[in-house]
Design a protein around this motif. Structure first.
Motif, PDB file in Angstrom:
ATOM      1  N   ASN A 296      28.099  30.852  43.387  1.00  0.00           N
ATOM      2  CA  ASN A 296      26.847  30.206  44.497  1.00  0.00           C
ATOM      3  C   ASN A 296      26.026  31.503  45.238  1.00  0.00           C
ATOM      4  O   ASN A 296      26.410  32.136  45.913  1.00  0.00           O
ATOM      5  N   ASP A 297      24.972  31.790  44.179  1.00  0.00           N
ATOM      6  CA  ASP A 297      24.438  32.993  44.403  1.00  0.00           C
ATOM      7  C   ASP A 297      25.082  34.247  44.210  1.00  0.00           C
ATOM      8  O   ASP A 297      25.956  34.280  43.849  1.00  0.00           O
ATOM      9  N   THR A 298      24.469  35.442  44.946  1.00  0.00           N
ATOM     10  CA  THR A 298      25.081  36.642  44.667  1.00  0.00           C
ATOM     11  C   THR A 298      26.411  36.916  45.537  1.00  0.00           C
ATOM     12  O   THR A 298      27.112  37.887  45.066  1.00  0.00           O
ATOM     13  N   HIS A 299      26.559  36.195  46.506  1.00  0.00           N
ATOM     14  CA  HIS A 299      27.630  36.729  47.333  1.00  0.00           C
ATOM     15  C   HIS A 299      29.112  36.712  46.665  1.00  0.00           C
ATOM     16  O   HIS A 299      29.900  37.815  47.140  1.00  0.00           O
ATOM     17  N   PRO A 300      29.186  35.889  45.714  1.00  0.00           N
ATOM     18  CA  PRO A 300      30.702  36.102  45.129  1.00  0.00           C
ATOM     19  C   PRO A 300      30.559  36.686  43.667  1.00  0.00           C
ATOM     20  O   PRO A 300      31.698  36.830  42.960  1.00  0.00           O
ATOM     21  N   ILE A 301      29.530  37.646  43.566  1.00  0.00           N
ATOM     22  CA  ILE A 301      29.461  37.945  42.066  1.00  0.00           C
ATOM     23  C   ILE A 301      30.416  39.001  41.951  1.00  0.00           C
ATOM     24  O   ILE A 301      30.972  39.634  40.876  1.00  0.00           O
ATOM     25  N   ILE A 302      31.264  40.029  42.925  1.00  0.00           N
ATOM     26  CA  ILE A 302      32.088  40.889  42.873  1.00  0.00           C
ATOM     27  C   ILE A 302      33.277  40.245  42.189  1.00  0.00           C
ATOM     28  O   ILE A 302      34.182  40.867  41.618  1.00  0.00           O
ATOM     29  N   ALA A 303      33.526  38.852  41.883  1.00  0.00           N
ATOM     30  CA  ALA A 303      34.647  38.273  41.156  1.00  0.00           C
ATOM     31  C   ALA A 303      34.464  38.853  39.657  1.00  0.00           C
ATOM     32  O   ALA A 303      35.483  38.566  39.164  1.00  0.00           O
ATOM     33  N   ILE A 304      33.189  39.012  39.332  1.00  0.00           N
ATOM     34  CA  ILE A 304      33.273  39.418  38.031  1.00  0.00           C
ATOM     35  C   ILE A 304      33.985  40.834  37.687  1.00  0.00           C
ATOM     36  O   ILE A 304      34.868  40.862  36.747  1.00  0.00           O
ATOM     37  N   PRO A 305      33.547  42.050  38.342  1.00  0.00           N
ATOM     38  CA  PRO A 305      34.530  42.980  37.899  1.00  0.00           C
ATOM     39  C   PRO A 305      35.930  42.849  38.193  1.00  0.00           C
ATOM     40  O   PRO A 305      36.890  43.383  37.576  1.00  0.00           O
ATOM     41  N   GLU A 306      36.181  41.985  39.323  1.00  0.00           N
ATOM     42  CA  GLU A 306      37.511  41.733  39.737  1.00  0.00           C
ATOM     43  C   GLU A 306      38.330  40.863  38.838  1.00  0.00           C
ATOM     44  O   GLU A 306      39.540  41.628  38.341  1.00  0.00           O
ATOM     45  N   LEU A 307      37.925  39.970  37.911  1.00  0.00           N
ATOM     46  CA  LEU A 307      38.552  39.383  36.728  1.00  0.00           C
ATOM     47  C   LEU A 307      38.808  40.484  35.855  1.00  0.00           C
ATOM     48  O   LEU A 307      39.978  40.500  35.410  1.00  0.00           O
ATOM     49  N   ILE A 308      37.933  41.310  35.590  1.00  0.00           N
ATOM     50  CA  ILE A 308      38.024  42.298  34.473  1.00  0.00           C
ATOM     51  C   ILE A 308      39.043  43.175  35.012  1.00  0.00           C
ATOM     52  O   ILE A 308      39.924  43.763  34.154  1.00  0.00           O
ATOM     53  N   ARG A 309      39.305  43.620  36.372  1.00  0.00           N
ATOM     54  CA  ARG A 309      40.268  44.614  36.669  1.00  0.00           C
ATOM     55  C   ARG A 309      41.519  43.906  36.673  1.00  0.00           C
ATOM     56  O   ARG A 309      42.452  44.533  35.971  1.00  0.00           O
ATOM     57  N   VAL A 310      41.780  42.608  36.922  1.00  0.00           N
ATOM     58  CA  VAL A 310      43.192  42.100  36.997  1.00  0.00           C
ATOM     59  C   VAL A 310      43.432  42.001  35.493  1.00  0.00           C
ATOM     60  O   VAL A 310      44.507  42.163  35.092  1.00  0.00           O
ATOM     61  N   LEU A 311      42.524  41.531  34.389  1.00  0.00           N
ATOM     62  CA  LEU A 311      42.921  41.523  33.164  1.00  0.00           C
ATOM     63  C   LEU A 311      43.454  42.822  32.586  1.00  0.00           C
ATOM     64  O   LEU A 311      44.441  43.033  31.824  1.00  0.00           O
ATOM     65  N   VAL A 312      42.628  43.971  32.840  1.00  0.00           N
ATOM     66  CA  VAL A 312      42.806  45.193  32.343  1.00  0.00           C
ATOM     67  C   VAL A 312      43.971  45.875  32.972  1.00  0.00           C
ATOM     68  O   VAL A 312      44.965  46.283  32.346  1.00  0.00           O
ATOM     69  N   ASP A 313      43.790  46.124  34.364  1.00  0.00           N
ATOM     70  CA  ASP A 313      44.866  46.869  34.923  1.00  0.00           C
ATOM     71  C   ASP A 313      46.112  46.185  35.050  1.00  0.00           C
ATOM     72  O   ASP A 313      47.228  46.722  35.113  1.00  0.00           O
ATOM     73  N   GLU A 314      46.162  44.824  35.460  1.00  0.00           N
ATOM     74  CA  GLU A 314      47.389  44.205  35.708  1.00  0.00           C
ATOM     75  C   GLU A 314      48.053  43.469  34.627  1.00  0.00           C
ATOM     76  O   GLU A 314      49.059  42.832  34.663  1.00  0.00           O
ATOM     77  N   ASN A 315      47.314  43.284  33.638  1.00  0.00           N
ATOM     78  CA  ASN A 315      47.897  42.608  32.307  1.00  0.00           C
ATOM     79  C   ASN A 315      47.564  43.180  30.816  1.00  0.00           C
ATOM     80  O   ASN A 315      47.880  42.530  29.911  1.00  0.00           O
ATOM     81  N   GLY A 316      47.128  44.384  30.952  1.00  0.00           N
ATOM     82  CA  GLY A 316      47.078  45.130  29.778  1.00  0.00           C
ATOM     83  C   GLY A 316      46.030  44.663  28.799  1.00  0.00           C
ATOM     84  O   GLY A 316      46.397  45.061  27.651  1.00  0.00           O
ATOM     85  N   VAL A 353      34.977  50.058  49.722  1.00  0.00           N
ATOM     86  CA  VAL A 353      35.786  48.819  49.752  1.00  0.00           C
ATOM     87  C   VAL A 353      36.609  48.547  48.406  1.00  0.00           C
ATOM     88  O   VAL A 353      37.701  48.338  48.489  1.00  0.00           O
ATOM     89  N   CYS A 354      35.929  48.784  47.493  1.00  0.00           N
ATOM     90  CA  CYS A 354      36.588  48.304  46.037  1.00  0.00           C
ATOM     91  C   CYS A 354      36.291  49.136  44.913  1.00  0.00           C
ATOM     92  O   CYS A 354      35.620  48.976  43.981  1.00  0.00           O
ATOM     93  N   PRO A 355      36.785  50.522  44.943  1.00  0.00           N
ATOM     94  CA  PRO A 355      36.404  51.636  44.254  1.00  0.00           C
ATOM     95  C   PRO A 355      36.670  51.317  42.691  1.00  0.00           C
ATOM     96  O   PRO A 355      35.859  51.636  41.790  1.00  0.00           O
ATOM     97  N   ARG A 356      37.656  50.833  42.421  1.00  0.00           N
ATOM     98  CA  ARG A 356      38.014  50.176  41.014  1.00  0.00           C
ATOM     99  C   ARG A 356      36.922  49.398  40.437  1.00  0.00           C
ATOM    100  O   ARG A 356      36.377  49.610  39.406  1.00  0.00           O
ATOM    101  N   CYS A 357      36.412  48.463  41.247  1.00  0.00           N
ATOM    102  CA  CYS A 357      35.349  47.533  40.613  1.00  0.00           C
ATOM    103  C   CYS A 357      34.164  48.298  40.400  1.00  0.00           C
ATOM    104  O   CYS A 357      33.264  47.758  39.496  1.00  0.00           O
TER     105      CYS A 357
END
Ligand code: KOT
Length: 787
Positions: A296-316, A353-357
């Motif tokens: 819903n507009d740009t406010h939740p866009i940080i979810a995009i790198p966050e999904l990548i982070r969780v997939l890569v860093d936490e799930n290999g 705030v979120c360096p890895r993102c």
């Protein structure tokens, strides 16, 4: 529902939670006991839905705002037990209305964008779509507005201070969110989102920030009690308050923390459930088959790198693969073309705030630039596409590259996105762009808030099927030439106007005449929405009536309302102006039986529920091209008001559906404004048009008093004096004034033909079906989500 059982369990709940005898209980007690009883009633179905949908494809609506408003009445309507419960309560001498009024609005949003999210929750459940809402549980919602001496004063909105009857805290689903300098716990509160009479219960999950460890005993043992409390506060600060700046970029660290906080918790929630219920898919091959996230507009866009982070860093998962999964999981909605709202975050803040993102975004940007270079694009040609430029992360660009769909919220708006705002992207990937014209839920905005009209429609159509399929309203057209029906329409409007008049007298202390035209503009205060055009016209009209008391004129009540962002000086000036005009006119015995002006205090969802049913005229007067859609316009239309509006946003589609001849269109179109943009000189209009000059000069004549705040000078200047590189009248108020005035004159004449008016009103109601959010959500489900 079994009536006796309901009454029994209600009284039992009431006594259990209060430890009082029935007669001693307060409205508050009675309200919360009713919430409990309803929550018990739906518990089974809610669990059924959760269980049934564990392994199904679902849509996830990510939004920093859900402007839900009150839930009691709406939930009873959707359960189909509104009348019964009212009856049960009256049998034990409880007045439903006073209990209803005990509930505070859940004002977890600023305006249109947040309210749209709430309408979508209602419609998704009603259409039996498995859609999950994810957002923030702000402790303080949008500030309460008070008017003191005509000025807006902001107060707190601790909406859950007495408790929260509609949420369940699901402690066991808590997540840890890590910031660079702080680790907090995200605790979910689930609100049931009931479908209309269909047993579907979806979930709105709002995250609350709490300290990771409730109490740090190492500090305590070292006698550093204050340090331990400090940590607690620092965690709770993240969800302490909703930022009140509608359509204004917010550059604060805490704001990005809010965004990352709820996005990270939500993504973790989705991934952990996926691992639990799809335990065979270790490589996440099917993740995007089961999840679609609507941003819903740009406010939740940080979810995009966050999904990548969780997939890569936490799930290999491999980076490239994670990017592919992500690209198939996200879709993006834009809600404005105003430049000042387009979000971009400085690199420094992101690193804080979120360096890895930030790392991940940087890599995405590098890949993008590389791809463009391989295609032979020059550095300059690549510039508009860069996700990072001048150390700023451009959130919309990130969303467009990484989403499978990009949509606007009305036809004209989507066209402007393609032609202008995102034109470079559109050239490159036209297939991603699509339109989804907004809608509103007819349950809250008609069935619940306008019972009289709702019953009338059911009676006329011989069934209440229209509540499930709003396009059925079209059948009302068979009554277009039936005088009796038209008179009934007028009578219902009159009854609603009397009710509003009573409410306004009680709440604003102003007495208004229900036989006058109710002309209403309620929405956030913003220059592009042009409340000052409305006000300048009222000033001029007032002067005309003073000069010519016998002028042919149908008495009119002008009602305005809305909040100004606390730091938006000019919007606050507009509020002061409205109140000052109201003071002068309402106290002028010579005219106050002909015009009255009311600025309603603290406009919010629950006030809207009283205003829309009582409107004759809906003011939708934004500068063409600026209002992405508007949704208030639809609420007025559905309740039989005629639209006085510009060719803008969804107004255009309202004119198309109901017929422009049944509404009042005025003002310049986008194309014309684009053409004259450079050469426009508002002073020409000021000098050439006496009425304009009269109205504008009144800002400084001394007739109106701004208590030395210089507010009226500010409005005066912004209209005719270019200042510090900023042009004058960038929203073309003076250009559109004459046409606006003439259109008002036309309205005033035509209103006295009461039957013709009622016919137009019926035309609007009958053609409002398109603007049901049921239609909108089904389009999302079919075209984007493939649900
Ligand atoms: C706020 C901040 C940043 C970006 C967009 C917004 C925004 C847009 N807030 N509200 N809107 C409104 O959204 C409504 C729902 O789509 C539209 O009807 C309305 O025209 C927007 O102004």
């Amino acid at each position: 529902m079994n009536k006796n059982k309901f009454m029994e369990s209600y009284i039992e709940n009431l006594q259990r939670i209060t430890l009082k005898n029935f007669a001693e209980t307060s409205d508050k007690d009675r309200y919360f006991a009713l919430c409990d009883t309803i929550m018990e009633l739906i518990n089974q179905e809610w669990r059924n839905c959760k269980n049934r949908t564990r392994r199904s494809r679902k849509a996830y609506y990510f939004s920093a705002e859900f402007l839900v408003g009150r839930s009691l009445g709406n939930n009873l309507i959707n359960l189909g037990i509104y009348d019964e419960v009212k009856e049960i309560l009256s049998e034990i001498d409880i007045d439903f209305e006073s209990i209803e009024n005990f509930e505070d609005d859940a004002a977890l949003g600023n305006g249109g964008l947040g309210r749209l999210a709430a309408c979508f929750m209602d419609s998704a459940a009603t259409q039996k779509l498995d859609m999950y809402g994810y957002g923030v549980r702000y402790r303080e919602g949008l500030f309460k507005q008070k008017i003191e001496n005509g000025f807006q004063v902001e107060g707190g909105d601790h909406w859950i201070k007495d408790g929260d009857g509609w949420s369940i805290r699901v402690e066991s689903d808590s997540k840890i969110v890590k910031f660079r300098d702080q680790t907090v716990k995200a605790v979910p509160y689930d609100m049931p989102m009931l479908g209309f009479e269909n047993e579907q219960v979806n979930t709105l999950r709002l995250w609350q920030a709490e300290p990771f460890e409730e109490f740090d005993f190492s500090y305590f043992n070292n006698f550093q009690y204050d340090k331990a409390v400090e940590e607690k506060n620092r965690a709770e600060d993240i969800t302490r308050v909703l930022y009140p700046n509608d359509m204004q970029r917010e550059g604060r660290v805490l704001r990005l923390k809010q965004q990352y906080f709820f996005c990270s918790a939500s993504i973790q929630d989705m991934v952990s459930k996926y691992k639990r219920y799809f335990d065979h898919d270790l490589q996440f091959e099917d993740f995007s088959k089961y999840h679609i996230i609507q941003l819903n507009d740009t406010h939740p866009i940080i979810a995009i790198p966050e999904l990548i982070r969780v997939l890569v860093d936490e799930n290999g998962i491999e980076f490239e693969r994670a990017v592919e999964i992500t690209k198939n999981t996200f879709a993006f909605t834009n809600h404005t073309v105003l430049q000042e709202a387009l979000e971009s975050w400085p690199k420094d803040i992101m690193l804080e705030v979120c360096p890895r993102c930030f790392d991940i975004i940087k890599k995405l940007n590098e890949n993008l630039v590389k791809e463009f270079k391989e295609k032979g694009l020059s550095e300059e040609a690549i510039d508009p596409y860069r996700i990072i430029r001048f150390d700023q992360v451009r959130m919309a660009n990130l969303a467009i590259v990484m989403s499978k769909s990009v949509n606007g919220v009305a036809k004209l708006h989507t066209q402007i996105l393609k032609d202008d705002t995102f034109k470079n992207w559109y050239k490159l990937m036209p297939e991603k762009f699509n339109n989804k014209t907004n809608g509103i839920t007819p349950r809250r905005w008609l069935v619940y808030s306008n019972i009289k009209l709702s019953n009338f429609i059911t009676e006329k159509l011989g069934s209440d099927d229209w509540k499930y399929d709003l396009t059925k309203l079209k059948d009302l057209e068979k009554y277009l030439d039936d005088e009796k029906t038209l008179e009934e329409i007028n009578q219902i409007k009159f009854e609603n106007k009397k009710e509003l008049a009573k409410y306004i007298l009680e709440n604003e202390g102003i007495s208004i005449n229900p036989n006058s035209i109710f002309d209403i503009q309620v929405k956030r205060i913003h220059e592009y929405k042009r409340q000052h055009l409305n006000l300048l016209h009222i000033i001029n009209l007032y002067h005309k009536l003073k000069k010519n008391p016998d002028m042919d004129f149908y008495p009119t009540t002008f009602i305005l309302g809305g909040k100004a962002a606390p730091g938006y000086f000019r919007a606050k000036a507009i509020i002061k102006l409205a109140n000052e005009i109201a003071r002068v006119i309402n106290n002028d015995e010579e005219v106050n039986d002909k015009i009255k002006v009311v600025f309603v205090n603290n406009y919010r969802v629950s006030y809207g529920e009283k205003l829309f049913p009582a409107a004759d005229i809906s003011e939708q007067i934004s500068t063409a091209g600026k209002e992405a859609s508007g949704t208030g316009n639809m609420k007025f239309m559905l309740n039989g008001a005629l639209t006085l509006g510009t060719y803008d946003g969804a107004n255009i589609e309202i004119f198309e559906n109901a017929g422009v001849e049944n509404n009042y269109l005025f003002g310049a179109k986008v194309e014309e404004l684009n053409e004259i943009y450079d050469s426009y000189n508002p002073k020409e209009f000021y000098y050439k048009n006496e009425d304009i000059k009269d109205a504008v000069d009144t800002l400084l004549s001394g007739e109106l008093n701004d208590n030395d705040s210089y507010m009226f000078l500010d409005i005066y200047n912004c209209l005719i004096n270019p200042q510090g590189g900023e042009k004058a009248d960038t929203y073309f108020v003076l250009k559109d004034f004459e046409d606006y005035k003439k259109t008002h004159e036309k309205i005033n004449k035509e209103y006295s033909d009461r039957l013709t008016w009622a016919r137009k009103s019926l035309k609007n109601i009958a053609n409002a079906g398109y603007f049901s959010s049921d239609r909108t959500i089904l389009e999302y489900a079919k075209d984007i989500w493939k649900l």
